[in-house]
Motif scaffolding. Structure first.
Motif, PDB file in Angstrom:
ATOM      1  N   PRO A 185    -106.740  35.304 -34.648  1.00 40.45           N
ATOM      2  CA  PRO A 185    -105.650  34.884 -33.766  1.00 40.45           C
ATOM      3  C   PRO A 185    -104.269  35.269 -34.297  1.00 40.45           C
TER       4      PRO A 185
ATOM      5  N   LEU B  85    -103.795  38.915 -33.542  1.00 40.92           N
ATOM      6  CA  LEU B  85    -103.554  39.099 -32.113  1.00 40.92           C
ATOM      7  C   LEU B  85    -102.129  38.683 -31.751  1.00 40.92           C
ATOM      8  N   THR B  86    -101.619  37.670 -32.436  1.00 46.07           N
ATOM      9  CA  THR B  86    -100.254  37.214 -32.188  1.00 46.07           C
ATOM     10  C   THR B  86     -99.240  38.295 -32.511  1.00 46.07           C
TER      11      THR B  86
ATOM     12  N   VAL C 276    -101.110  32.415 -27.301  1.00 44.01           N
ATOM     13  CA  VAL C 276    -102.213  32.575 -28.244  1.00 44.01           C
ATOM     14  C   VAL C 276    -102.015  31.672 -29.451  1.00 44.01           C
TER      15      VAL C 276
ATOM     16  N   THR D 169    -104.735  28.574 -30.264  1.00 52.18           N
ATOM     17  CA  THR D 169    -105.673  28.756 -31.386  1.00 52.18           C
ATOM     18  C   THR D 169    -105.265  28.020 -32.653  1.00 52.18           C
TER      19      THR D 169
END
Length: 390
Positions: free
Chosen positions: A203, A206-207, A375, A379
């Motif tokens: 996560p 992805l951030t 996100v 998460t």
């Protein structure tokens, strides 16, 4: 200060100049090789993708090589790539040149930081790495504006010739200054990617991918953006300078905020402010009188540089906290996802310009920091509620 680290930083400086000055060169490149500005923007997409994928793969395959020889050779090939870019006669040759540059950039950055750790005593390793990374900060603040100034009187090809020269100087300095026998990281690609199994790492990566896509969707097309404000193309180096100085300040502030208030709060602040500034970017020509657009735009770029660049050092703190026992590997993947975000931004920005219009670029790009924020909150670890006894 260990002067050997300064020469390692010169290489990251050259890499940073090439990576950021392209934003000011795209209009001239597009006109010279006869392609639309959005198509020229895919040069950034290819570079970012090659950097993101090439860095971990090449680091794994060259782990057994001596660092001095590897870094010097990588700097030479980087210089050759810049030279080929300078003399390229068409889009595909320029694209191939940037792929070579990107592969070398990713390998050099990872290897230089590892060499800095080896050269420094244990209590100064973090400082040693920061000196090498400072080359990138200096490239954003001063190197890219200087490259833009060079293009003003020598053309975009002249900028690439200058970058090639810096690459060669770096290679020579590394060969002379660094000792032989510096060992690399021999871990395989699979071992390097195993850090993805650490809770929270995916996560976090992805951030940063989504966060970087937003500002770079706009920053890559800084040339046409500036012209859309009604400003002359000759002002681009000064626009870049305003942004670069702000970025250098923001990078420092970001680390301080993360230390004082926590990395998570700092990245949330960065995501919110970046979304706001991207949305405001589309509003400047619509709400500001034309006589004031110039001063407002320069002030905007300076402050945007500050707010946009408080994110990277805070993100580094997050990554290290999530994977303290595998920090170098996690940070390497963080850099790869940063460039994947850049690649996504290049594509998104080009599509917006081609199909929607440059006036809407900032407003649409603002969606990506907000997605990153979503996100982050979706998460983040939830506190465990314990039932009361009695």
């Amino acid at each position: 200060m260990d002067l050997r680290l300064v020469w390692l930083a010169l290489g990251t400086f050259a890499i940073g100049v090439e990576g950021f000055v392209i934003a000011t060169l795209l209009p001239a490149i597009a006109a010279d090789i006869g392609v639309p500005i959005a198509t020229a923007g895919y040069l950034v997409f290819a570079y970012a993708l090659a950097y993101a994928v090439g860095a971990p793969v090449l680091s794994a395959t060259t782990g057994r090589f001596d660092r001095r020889a590897l870094l010097a050779a990588t700097a030479v090939v980087f210089a050759v790539g810049a030279f080929l870019a300078a003399v390229s006669q068409g889009y595909w040759m320029l694209l191939l040149s940037r792929l070579v540059i990107a592969a070398c950039a990713g390998l050099y950055a990872a290897s230089a930081q590892a060499a800095a750790v080896t050269l420094a005593p244990a209590e100064r390793r973090a400082r040693a790495v920061s000196i090498v990374v400072a080359g990138t900060t200096m490239a954003v603040a001063f190197g890219a504006p200087i490259g833009a100034f060079i293009s003003g009187f020598a053309g975009w090809r002249g900028t690439y010739f200058a970058i090639a020269a810096v690459g060669l100087v770096t290679a020579l300095a590394i060969w002379i200054m660094l000792p032989s026998g510096i060992k690399g990281d021999r871990r395989s690609l699979g071992e390097r990617l195993a850090v993805l199994s650490v809770p929270g790492i995916v996560p976090a990566l992805l951030t940063i991918l989504l966060y970087m896509a937003g500002p770079f969707a706009a920053f890559i097309y800084l040339g046409p953006l500036t012209q859309s404000m009604g400003l002359a193309a000759g002002l681009l180096p000064f626009v870049m300078l305003a942004y670069g100085i702000g970025a250098a300040i923001g990078n420092t502030i970001g680390g301080q905020l993360a230390d004082r208030f926590g990395a998570n709060r700092t990245v949330v602040l960065a995501m919110i402010t970046n979304a706001v500034f991207l949305a405001l970017l589309s509003a400047i020509p619509a709400v500001v009188p034309q006589a004031l657009v110039g001063p407002v735009y320069f002030a905007f770029m300076f402050v945007w540089g500050i707010t946009g660049w408080i994110f990277p050092p805070a993100q580094v703190s997050r990554i290290v906290a999530l994977a303290p026992n595998a920090a170098p590997l996690a940070l390497s993947l963080n850099a790869s996802f940063l460039y994947l975000g850049t690649a996504l931004g290049a594509v998104v920005g080009g599509q917006i310009i081609e199909h929607v219009g440059i006036d809407e670029l900032g407003l649409i790009a603002a969606v990506f920091p907000l997605l990153a924020l979503a996100v982050f909150f979706a998460t983040r670890p939830r506190p465990v509620l314990r039932p009361r006894l009695g």
